[in-house]
Design an enzyme around this catalytic site. Structure first.
Site, short mmCIF file in Angstrom:
data_model
loop_
_atom_site.label_atom_id
_atom_site.label_comp_id
_atom_site.label_asym_id
_atom_site.label_seq_id
_atom_site.Cartn_x
_atom_site.Cartn_y
_atom_site.Cartn_z
N TYR A 167 0.86 -1.19 0.00
CA TYR A 167 0.00 0.00 0.00
C TYR A 167 0.90 1.25 0.00
O TYR A 167 1.86 1.33 0.78
CB TYR A 167 -0.90 -0.03 1.24
CG TYR A 167 -1.72 1.21 1.40
CD1 TYR A 167 -2.79 1.47 0.55
CD2 TYR A 167 -1.44 2.13 2.40
CE1 TYR A 167 -3.55 2.62 0.68
CE2 TYR A 167 -2.21 3.28 2.54
CZ TYR A 167 -3.25 3.52 1.68
OH TYR A 167 -4.00 4.65 1.80
N LYS B 106 -11.87 0.48 5.56
CA LYS B 106 -12.27 -0.30 4.39
C LYS B 106 -13.37 -1.30 4.78
O LYS B 106 -14.46 -0.89 5.10
CB LYS B 106 -11.03 -0.98 3.80
CG LYS B 106 -9.79 -0.05 3.72
CD LYS B 106 -9.93 1.11 2.77
CE LYS B 106 -8.83 2.16 2.88
NZ LYS B 106 -7.46 1.70 2.77
C1 LIG Z 1 -6.16 2.16 3.22
C2 LIG Z 1 -5.07 1.23 3.57
C3 LIG Z 1 -4.16 1.52 4.62
C4 LIG Z 1 -4.19 2.84 5.35
O1 LIG Z 1 -5.34 3.01 6.10
P1 LIG Z 1 -5.99 4.45 6.43
O2 LIG Z 1 -7.17 4.09 7.25
O3 LIG Z 1 -6.31 5.10 5.13
O4 LIG Z 1 -4.95 5.22 7.18
C5 LIG Z 1 -3.20 0.57 4.93
N1 LIG Z 1 -3.12 -0.59 4.25
C6 LIG Z 1 -3.96 -0.91 3.25
C7 LIG Z 1 -3.81 -2.21 2.54
C8 LIG Z 1 -4.96 -0.02 2.87
O5 LIG Z 1 -5.78 -0.33 1.85
#
Ligand SMILES: *Cc1c(COP(=O)(O)O)cnc(C)c1O
Length: 391
Positions: free
Chosen positions: A104, A201
């Site tokens: 990421y 997510k």
């Molecule tokens: C979005 C995401 C993050 C970061 O998370 P946030 O809540 O945006 O800080 C870390 N790892 C993965 C795989 C992600 O998709």
């Protein structure tokens, strides 16, 4: 814990770590919107003194998260990257992190431009090659940072094999489980020390909150992380904790339906003459298919594909012509999203480096939601046809 030992995942989503509010019997966890708590005498309180340190809504979410990841401790942070920031603070200057090379973007940025300045080195390596990972471990290496499936190429790495290397070499193994969600994959059962989530997510699941979480079975690591949670202070507010608790109650249903929709879309993309490659671990010719089958319940709802007309223009035409797939960053919500890694999430990666891992100019990433599958399939078919002026 309010689930029996043998409770299944769906039951844990709804009951894990939760009990009716002891004060009122409120079945849903109340939002304790307070920063401080009354003390009957100096230092005499009911376990709650100040809300950075502890909040009942957050505690309920943390217990629920521990339950659904088969851990003993959950620790929540104000974002996924804040969770990662605190995990990296377990290390000291001179220590080294061995991380996945298909990571990421925000994780890569935090490791290199922030922790790099504090003397914590990171090396990036293709973790599909376990022997290469073992070879790269030095006396400085202290942490293995694993992401699977990866973003946006949906590569799969073998969690059990890598956590075994970590155990033998005395490294802390961390699995970023954001793309899979605990419904599909439970890294602690595969030997991981820490599992990390961007709760923004799938856990939240409705694209209305930013949050992060870490779950572990290791008492010592848990106590260090609770200490950091309070000492560094990147805590989520009670309203957001309530929203994620509510999101998790339907996690199993949402991810199950999203996976069903994803499979239908993969079939349609494979049959479309404008599409060049489809990247989805559920395809039997995907190089990580067998590992995915072994360590995941299903293959997820993230799909990447590129076009025979491998240009930004062609990809842009597709993305401008979808109706239900919204052009946006992020993933894991009830609504379907479409994105262009080369100009959005992965724009900071040099073109040659992008191309070398298959991230072409026309690569399109889908986060498949839980709308009606037929509507989603039709939406993509129409957008693809419009891109070549057929529709
Ligand atoms: C979005 C995401 C993050 C970061 O998370 P946030 O809540 O945006 O800080 C870390 N790892 C993965 C795989 C992600 O998709």
């Amino acid at each position: 814990m309010s689930t029996r030992k043998d409770a299944a995942f769906a039951t844990k989503c709804i009951h894990g770590g939760l009990a009716p509010d002891p004060l009122t019997g409120s079945v849903m966890t109340p939002i304790y919107q307070t920063s401080t708590y009354a003390q009957s005498a100096p230092g005499v309180h009911q376990g709650y003194a100040y809300a950075r340190t502890k909040n009942p809504t957050r505690s309920a979410l943390q217990d629920n998260l521990a339950s659904i990841e088969n851990g003993t401790h959950g620790i929540c942070f104000s974002s996924g990257l804040a969770a990662m920031d605190n995990v990296l603070k377990l290390l000291s200057p001179g220590d080294e992190v061995l991380a996945s090379d298909d990571l990421y973007g925000g994780s890569y940025r935090l490791l290199t431009t922030v922790f790099g300045r504090f003397g914590i080195k990171s090396r990036f390596i293709d973790m599909r090659d376990a022997a290469a990972v073992a070879d790269r471990v030095t006396s400085e290496t202290k942490m293995l940072w694993i992401e699977t499936p990866t973003n946006p190429m949906l590569n799969i790495v073998d969690i059990a094999v890598l956590t075994d290397i970590a155990k033998r070499r005395n490294l802390i193994s961390v699995v970023d489980n954001t793309f899979a969600s605990p419904y599909l994959q439970q890294p602690l059962d595969l030997g991981a020390d820490l599992v990390l989530h961007s709760a923004t997510k799938y856990l939240g699941g409705h694209s209305d909150v930013v949050m992060g979480a870490v779950v572990t079975n290791d008492e010592d690591l848990a106590q260090q992380l609770y200490y950091l949670q309070n000492a560094a202070g990147a805590v989520p507010g009670p309203q957001d904790c309530f929203l994620v608790l509510r999101g998790i109650k339907t996690l199993h249903l949402r991810v199950e339906r999203a996976c069903q929709n994803a499979k239908r879309i993969v079939a349609v993309l494979n049959a479309n003459e404008l599409v060049a490659n489809v990247y989805y671990p559920g395809q039997t010719d995907h190089p990580g298919h067998d590992i995915a089958k072994k360590q995941m319940r299903d293959f997820g709802a993230m799909i990447s594909f590129d076009l025979k007309d491998d240009t930004m223009e062609a990809a842009t035409q597709v993305m401008k012509n979808t109706h239900y797939f919204t052009l946006a960053e992020s993933l894991g919500g009830v609504e379907s999203l479409i994105g262009h890694p080369a100009t959005m999430t992965h724009a900071s990666i040099p073109r040659e480096q992008r191309l070398s891992v298959g991230l072409t100019d026309s690569l399109i990433r889908l986060s498949v939601g839980i709308e009606d599958g037929t509507d989603l399939v039709k939406d993509l078919e129409l957008a693809l046809a419009a891109a070549v002026g057929v529709a």
